[in-house]
Scaffold this motif. Structure first.
Motif, PDB file in Angstrom:
ATOM      1  N   GLY A 255       0.813  -1.209   0.000  1.00 54.84           N
ATOM      2  CA  GLY A 255       0.000   0.000   0.000  1.00 54.84           C
ATOM      3  C   GLY A 255       0.844   1.256   0.000  1.00 54.84           C
ATOM      4  O   GLY A 255       2.075   1.203  -0.114  1.00 54.84           O
ATOM      5  N   GLU A 256       0.166   2.360   0.117  1.00 46.69           N
ATOM      6  CA  GLU A 256       0.843   3.644   0.083  1.00 46.69           C
ATOM      7  C   GLU A 256       0.307   4.504   1.227  1.00 46.69           C
ATOM      8  O   GLU A 256      -0.904   4.553   1.462  1.00 46.69           O
ATOM      9  N   SER A 282       6.272   6.636   5.437  1.00 40.92           N
ATOM     10  CA  SER A 282       5.721   7.415   4.333  1.00 40.92           C
ATOM     11  C   SER A 282       6.061   6.713   3.029  1.00 40.92           C
ATOM     12  O   SER A 282       6.898   5.817   2.994  1.00 40.92           O
ATOM     13  N   GLY A 283       5.387   7.106   1.971  1.00 38.59           N
ATOM     14  CA  GLY A 283       5.631   6.494   0.661  1.00 38.59           C
ATOM     15  C   GLY A 283       5.060   5.093   0.601  1.00 38.59           C
ATOM     16  O   GLY A 283       4.102   4.755   1.306  1.00 38.59           O
ATOM     17  N   ARG A 284       5.681   4.283  -0.214  1.00 38.41           N
ATOM     18  CA  ARG A 284       5.177   2.916  -0.353  1.00 38.41           C
ATOM     19  C   ARG A 284       5.590   2.076   0.845  1.00 38.41           C
ATOM     20  O   ARG A 284       6.702   2.174   1.338  1.00 38.41           O
ATOM     21  N   VAL A 285       4.667   1.285   1.304  1.00 36.39           N
ATOM     22  CA  VAL A 285       4.949   0.457   2.480  1.00 36.39           C
ATOM     23  C   VAL A 285       4.403  -0.949   2.292  1.00 36.39           C
ATOM     24  O   VAL A 285       3.502  -1.174   1.475  1.00 36.39           O
ATOM     25  N   ALA A 286       4.993  -1.862   3.046  1.00 36.43           N
ATOM     26  CA  ALA A 286       4.403  -3.185   3.195  1.00 36.43           C
ATOM     27  C   ALA A 286       3.781  -3.202   4.580  1.00 36.43           C
ATOM     28  O   ALA A 286       4.433  -2.885   5.564  1.00 36.43           O
ATOM     29  N   VAL A 287       2.515  -3.521   4.628  1.00 40.38           N
ATOM     30  CA  VAL A 287       1.815  -3.568   5.906  1.00 40.38           C
ATOM     31  C   VAL A 287       1.813  -5.022   6.357  1.00 40.38           C
ATOM     32  O   VAL A 287       1.407  -5.900   5.602  1.00 40.38           O
TER      33      VAL A 287
END
Lengths: 377, 269
Positions: A255-256, A282-287
């Motif tokens: 997600g972002e 912030s920015g693109r992340v892996a949750v």
């Protein structure tokens, strides 16, 4: 060749194992350092091809590192600077091979007695049967490996591993060759062998769950490098990379970050859905969220708790593991929930069913998509 | 493949023809010899000498092949070294060498005028026209049969078992004797059968290198040829042939049986 002889010592837990080696492999370099205390079990977990077996072979002396040091207490087993390289037969490593490597056509007790050269011939058979009995396998003493089941072979192999009074135990994927029904029992046998030895133990496995069960401490290996070490719970709760998170079996949702709301980070999941986390990013992340943090609710059911993350999904799979069940959902990204087998049954969960997955913002880890985005996941 | 299909029937026919063609000459030898002729032929000193010489020389040759060839094959199979595939090719060279060429080659190397001829005679060893020469010729032509099988057998051994032996405190020699050789036994014994069979039948290289002296270098195949050349020696030649076939079949069978029983504990208790 060294004059130091570890074989001269009869102390069982006589030292900490220290490994710091570099070994060039075909596709990458194995470059790892770690310590294992006497009696401690270090579980090394990583995908196939990460260099797990290589690591065990380096310790056992079956493969020579390009440089580095391997010491057991005060004794060097390998030291490239001092020119020490003990042959495998003098390192006294109890090596449990992945396929057990029992000698075919040789009765179980003879397999076990193979490593007992220091004992008088007459005492060997008695001692071998004794060791087999410890693993509940004395009844197999007269059988040859070809007639044994996987679980039985492992018992014989464990007895053989202990027969030469090893100072270090090395287990290569000790559970992978066994069917699920045999595993629980095998776990106890491995536990027994590990506590009998008292020396440092290194266990390699591709499964985080196995590592969590067998190891006091876990080291995650990726392409010849240890990327994270810690207690199993520690690594589960705070994977330092998506690679580690994937390995631990956590659900990873891409997600972002779209902003913050009342101190919580808000993430727009790819494909739909909004998630909140206490982690900052912030920015693109892996949750990442652990299967056991997710609860499942029937659609329209009144929320049972204050979980901030609530996503409607469809059940894809239900996998019972003992008294638990892992439920695979698509929300639309895949996540896995772990609930009790009893509630899975009570809710009548089956593939195709619509359910809501709910979990707390505190159980939601955010991992910034840094440079370590392993392509192996 | 079912016998009902046209190809199944053709393949079956091919097998029948093959078996018939390969066994008919053998059957003919026994059919052409009466037991009385066989016994009479066996009473001849020439025949007895030849059979006895064949037995002695092949046993010595095979023993040398086993003692030297087994560790050599193990090394070739389990170690990687520069020139390994070249070494493998060298070993197989005598397999494709015509027997006459093998005889000439042996003479060129170890004959009186050969490269090493002087050294050998200085060392007090006589090969040409001597029983020792027969053994050298037999080893030369038969060793590749054993080596090929032994290399294949050792190469297919599971590395884990050899390594397990090492971690259990056994050195390289004990690992070789206790794990590698028993594990490779089926391959080793079939190689042994092939090499022994080849040695028993050796003709050309022996004749050229060692000659055909009764009791000294005239092995059974040479005696067969020598009797065959006599105007009325065909029956005697047949008789020796019959015995040679029986001996060869016996060796093949016993070596195969020995090889099938692999492992320490399988046959007994």
């Amino acid at each position: 060749m060294s004059t130091v002889s570890p074989a001269g010592s009869d102390r069982k837990s006589d030292g900490r194992l220290e490994v710091s080696v570099l070994s060039r492999l075909r596709d990458f370099s194995f470059d790892a350092g770690f310590r294992v205390e006497p009696g401690e079990r270090l579980a090394i977990v990583g995908p196939s091809g990460a260099g797990k077996t290589t690591l065990l072979r380096l310790i056992a002396g079956l493969r020579r590192p390009d440089r580095g040091r391997i010491t057991l207490g005060p004794d060097p087993l390998f030291d490239s600077e001092k020119g020490v390289d003990l042959v495998p037969e003098r390192r006294r490593c109890g090596y449990l091979f992945q396929d057990y490597a029992l000698f075919p056509g040789m009765k179980s007790w003879r397999n076990v007695a193979y490593g007992m050269r220091s004992r008088p011939r007459a005492a060997r058979r008695r001692r071998a049967v004794e060791l087999l009995a410890r693993f509940g396998a004395d009844g197999l003493a007269g059988e040859i490996p070809e007639t044994l089941s996987g679980g039985e072979r492992q018992r014989v192999a464990l007895a053989r591993t202990l027969a030469s009074d090893p100072r270090i135990l090395l287990f290569d994927e000790p559970l992978s060759a066994l069917d699920p029904a045999t595993r629980a029992n095998s776990m106890q046998q491995l536990d027994l062998a590990l506590s009998e030895s008292g020396g440092p133990a290194v266990i390699v496995t591709h499964s985080f769950d196995e590592a969590a069960v067998l190891g006091d401490r876990i080291a995650v290996l990726d392409r010849g490098e240890i990327v994270q070490t810690g207690s199993p719970a520690d690594i589960s709760a705070r994977p330092e990379s998506r690679f580690v998170a994937d390995l631990t079996g956590a659900a990873v949702i891409e997600g972002e970050v779209t902003g913050t709301e009342r101190g919580l980070t808000v993430v727009a999941a790819d494909g739909g859905g909004t998630l909140r986390s206490v982690d900052r990013a912030s920015g693109r992340v892996a949750v990442s969220v652990f299967p056991w943090e997710i609860s499942l609710e029937m659609p329209g059911e009144t929320p049972r708790d204050s979980a901030l993350n609530r996503l409607a999904g469809k059940v894809r799979s239900v996998t019972p593991i003992g008294n638990r069940a892992r439920v695979g959902l698509v929300i639309p990204q895949p996540v896995t929930a772990e609930i009790t087998a009893r509630s899975a049954e009570a809710m009548g969960i089956c593939p195709g069913m619509d359910l809501t997955a709910a979990w707390k913002a505190t159980a939601t880890r955010l991992i910034a998509r840094g440079p370590h985005n392993s392509e192996q996941s | 493949m079912s016998l009902g299909s046209w190809f199944g029937r053709i393949a079956f026919l091919a097998l029948a023809v093959t078996l018939l063609f390969l066994t008919l000459p053998t059957v003919a030898i026994f059919a052409d010899t009466t037991p009385a002729q066989l016994i009479a032929a066996l009473g001849e000193p020439v025949v007895l000498d030849a059979l006895w010489l064949s037995l002695r020389t092949t046993v010595v040759a095979v023993l040398v092949i086993i003692v030297v060839g087994t560790p050599a094959a193990y090394f070739l199979a389990r170690r990687d070294f520069p020139g390994r595939s070249f070494a493998l090719t060298l070993i197989e060279l005598p397999l494709v060498m015509p027997p006459a060429v093998a005889g000439i080659a042996l003479l060129a190397a170890f004959g009186p005028q050969g490269i090493f001829g002087v050294w050998i005679s200085d060392a007090g060893i006589e090969l040409v026209l001597q029983t020792a020469g027969v053994i050298v010729a037999l080893i030369f032509v038969a060793a590749p049969f054993y080596l090929r099988q032994a290399v294949a057998a050792f190469a297919s051994l599971d590395r884990g078992r050899l390594e397990a032996s090492r971690t259990l405190g056994a050195g390289p020699f004990r690992t070789f004797v206790s794990v590698a050789v028993p594990g490779a036994r089926p391959g080793l014994s079939s190689g042994l059968a092939l090499a022994w069979g080849r040695a028993l039948g050796e003709f050309g290289a022996t004749l050229m290198f060692a000659g055909s002296l009764q009791g000294v270098t005239q092995t059974a195949p040479l005696a067969i040829f020598s009797r065959f050349s006599d105007p009325d020696g065909f029956t005697a030649a047949l008789a020796i042939s019959a015995v040679l076939i029986a001996v060869a079949a016996l060796i093949l069978l016993s070596v195969k049986l020995f090889g099938a029983d692999r492992g320490l504990d399988r046959a007994g208790s």
